[in-house]
Write an enzyme that holds these catalytic residues in place. Structure first.
Site, PDB file in Angstrom:
ATOM      1  CG  HIS A  25      -0.384   9.989   0.558  1.00 44.13           C
ATOM      2  ND1 HIS A  25      -0.489   9.837   1.855  1.00 44.13           N
ATOM      3  CD2 HIS A  25      -1.503   9.050   0.176  1.00 44.13           C
ATOM      4  CE1 HIS A  25      -1.568   9.166   2.188  1.00 44.13           C
ATOM      5  NE2 HIS A  25      -2.343   8.920   1.105  1.00 44.13           N
TER       6      HIS A  25
ATOM      7  CG  HIS B  69      -1.731   1.278   1.358  1.00 46.11           C
ATOM      8  ND1 HIS B  69      -1.280   2.164   2.412  1.00 46.11           N
ATOM      9  CD2 HIS B  69      -2.733   1.664   0.652  1.00 46.11           C
ATOM     10  CE1 HIS B  69      -2.200   3.199   2.174  1.00 46.11           C
ATOM     11  NE2 HIS B  69      -3.135   2.930   1.257  1.00 46.11           N
TER      12      HIS B  69
END
Length: 596
Positions: free
Chosen positions: A173, A127
């Site tokens: 991110h 992830h």
């Protein structure tokens, strides 16, 4: 020579004799039973391998090879007699404690059937694979991607965004302080390292925040970087997933098909990251929080959390008109595993379409809540389709969750922050020691088959005990070499104890511990534990060593997790690992495993 230096040298000289002197009586008893006049020949060792180690196919050549390997260790005394080389008690003890006697035989390589569809396998899944640390402010880099691939991870996640000039693509991110890395750098590193640990396919899951023109650029980058190793399906949607065997050394792209670009949208995972609820990394124990139980529902706070942007969106295939579908057709053609959610909530999400397969993503809380009432529906969905589970957004420190709730419902992609550490990640490491460490583990048959009335495995059902595992923790050694001699206590040897238990379905979960042995670098516990398992196929044996500290938190002394389905019976040397999962050079436990 100082007094301290003398004491250290004296301990090193005594080390081997001390270890043999500390050998449990049961080990000495086995040597006496399988030796003659204090010598264990190759024929004796072969009988020991068959009768005690349960290696029914052991040959005389296997036993001789083991003796020969010990002969190469110059510090050990291999005795000779007219029948060839033999072992004395010391060398037999060193054989049991040696690297050639592991609890899981990685040398057997891939041994699961690899010809079934991808949906029939648990897949080693990362992830936010590009993050070097926490979810808010760490650097984005290709280095953690390389490390993950070298460990055997088979699913790499990349969040792709326009750069500041809107003319290039970066991986980061989104809407956080993470520093970006160029997409092309990540793709090139994936190509270079994808198959260093395993030949089985690597899936790249793209979290796409791009305009159509940049999606076209991604298509060009992906095509030019991977060339012929890129798997591009002939049809728009697959009716069934190909097998890992047929996709060896291939790269697979998984994402949602192109959609209208929402430039003003702020990803909700960034919104989640604005608050830590007062928690910091320092709140966790030095070796990571205990793995949460699966027996209760998610906490109220978890249920109220917003979900990631990726999974609040509808499946683009369901709502796009013809002109939108024509956007970035080259990008669309690259997508082998389609992702997205259909309209209509969870009932529609879990419907099984006999004409096509897809990937569905759920957060850990969504899965836990859904499992309370729709567990069998999830299992039925995962028989054909792929389910990806990802960490909740408040895991800012890159911690992880209990992976068993995903696995017991058949979820193939239980996505973890591989750059973190802690007990949950140790379970992930343990699961994927299975099947030669190739990154694909065949799901148990009960998760793949339906009964005569179309019934499927119910993760909440009470089941009878299927197998009993007995674990005798004999002793441990190696800390004297791998740790500073003042690491645990400034003025005395350490006080070690071992935690031993099972991670698995709720009925099988348990943790126990040995007594604490004071002032001993080579602790001999010689304690047996018994574990009754209802679903041994999903069980992981947990072993942790800690050093008792009366005034402060106990010190960490090593850990490992082993898939019960692959543990070899008999007396085995179990290597321990540090908190990040790296194997120590010398630290091991001597353990006797027995299945009833």
């Amino acid at each position: 020579m100082s007094k301290q230096t003398y004491r250290v040298c004296f301990c090193f000289r005594r080390r081997f004799k001390l270890a043999v002197a500390e050998a449990p009586e049961e080990i000495k008893g086995f040597f006496d039973r399988y030796s003659e006049n204090g010598l264990m020949s190759a024929d004796h060792l072969r009988r020991f391998l068959i009768e005690v180690q349960k290696q029914e196919n052991a040959t005389l050549e296997d036993a001789q090879a083991a003796i020969n390997s010990l002969h190469e260790l110059k510090h050990l005394n291999i005795l000779h007699h007219h029948k060839g080389q033999s072992l004395n008690l010391e060398t037999f003890f060193k054989y049991l404690f040696g690297d050639i006697n592991p609890p899981v035989d990685l040398q057997c390589g891939v041994h699961h059937d690899m010809s079934a569809p991808l949906s029939h396998y648990f897949i080693y899944t990362g992830h936010n694979s590009y993050l070097t640390g926490n979810q808010l402010s760490s650097d984005c880099s290709d280095v953690p991607i390389i490390h993950a691939l070298q460990r055997g991870v088979r699913v790499i996640e990349l969040d792709i965004w326009p750069n500041s000039n809107k003319d290039g693509i970066e991986v980061l991110h989104g809407r956080t302080l993470t520093t970006p890395v160029e997409l092309i750098k990540c793709l090139r590193s994936i190509k270079e390292h994808a198959f260093t640990a395993s030949d089985y396919p690597v899936v790249i899951t793209l979290e796409d925040h791009l305009t159509p023109d940049l999606q076209a650029k991604v298509a060009e980058m992906v095509t030019s970087t991977f060339g012929d190793i890129l798997f591009c399906p002939n049809s728009d949607c697959l009716k069934e997933f190909p097998s890992p065997e047929s996709l060896k050394k291939r790269i697979i792209i998984s994402t949602k098909p192109p959609k209208e670009y929402m430039s003003a949208a702020v990803p909700k995972d960034a919104q989640e990251g604005d608050s830590l609820n007062g928690k910091t990394a320092s709140d966790e124990e030095a070796w990571g929080k205990e793995v949460p139980h699966l027996k209760g529902p998610a906490s109220g706070n978890d249920k109220e959390e917003p979900e990631e942007d990726e999974d609040d969106e509808e499946d683009p295939d369901e709502g796009l008109n013809r002109s939108q579908k024509s956007l970035a057709p080259e990008y669309r053609r690259l997508i082998a595993i389609h992702a997205g959610k259909p309209k209509g909530g969870m009932s529609e999400c879990l419907k099984v379409d006999p004409e096509k397969v897809r990937r569905l993503s759920l957060s850990e809380q969504q899965l836990e809540k859904l499992a309370e009432t729709r567990g069998t529906d999830i299992v039925r969905f995962t028989q054909r389709n792929i389910l990806r589970v990802y960490p909740k957004g408040t895991r800012i420190t890159s911690s992880n969750y209990n992976p068993l709730i995903g696995w017991m419902h058949g979820a193939q992609m239980v996505a973890f922050n591989m750059q973190g550490f802690g007990r949950s990640l140790w379970l992930m490491h343990g699961m994927f020691k299975s099947n030669g460490g190739c990154g694909y583990v065949k799901k148990p048959d009960f998760l793949l088959k339906s009964g005569p009335n179309n019934e499927v495995f119910d993760p909440r059902a009470k089941l009878p005990v299927k197998k009993t595992l007995k674990v005798r923790i004999y002793m441990g050694e190696g800390w004297y070499y791998d740790f500073r001699h003042t690491h645990f206590d400034q003025y005395s040897p350490p006080d070690f104890y071992t935690r031993v238990g099972i991670a698995g379905v709720p009925a099988d979960v348990v943790m126990k511990k040995t007594k604490t042995l004071e002032d001993n670098w080579i602790p001999v516990w010689n304690e047996e534990f018994e574990f009754q398992l209802t679903v041994p196929e999903l069980a992981l044996l947990r072993l942790e060593v800690h050093e008792y500290d009366m005034s402060e938190k106990d010190d960490f002394g090593g850990q490992t997790c082993l898939p019960v389905s692959e543990i070899r019976s008999g007396i085995r040397a179990v290597p321990l690992h540090d908190r990040e999962g790296k194997k120590y050079n010398n630290v091991k436990l001597l353990v006797h495993f027995d299945f009833v």
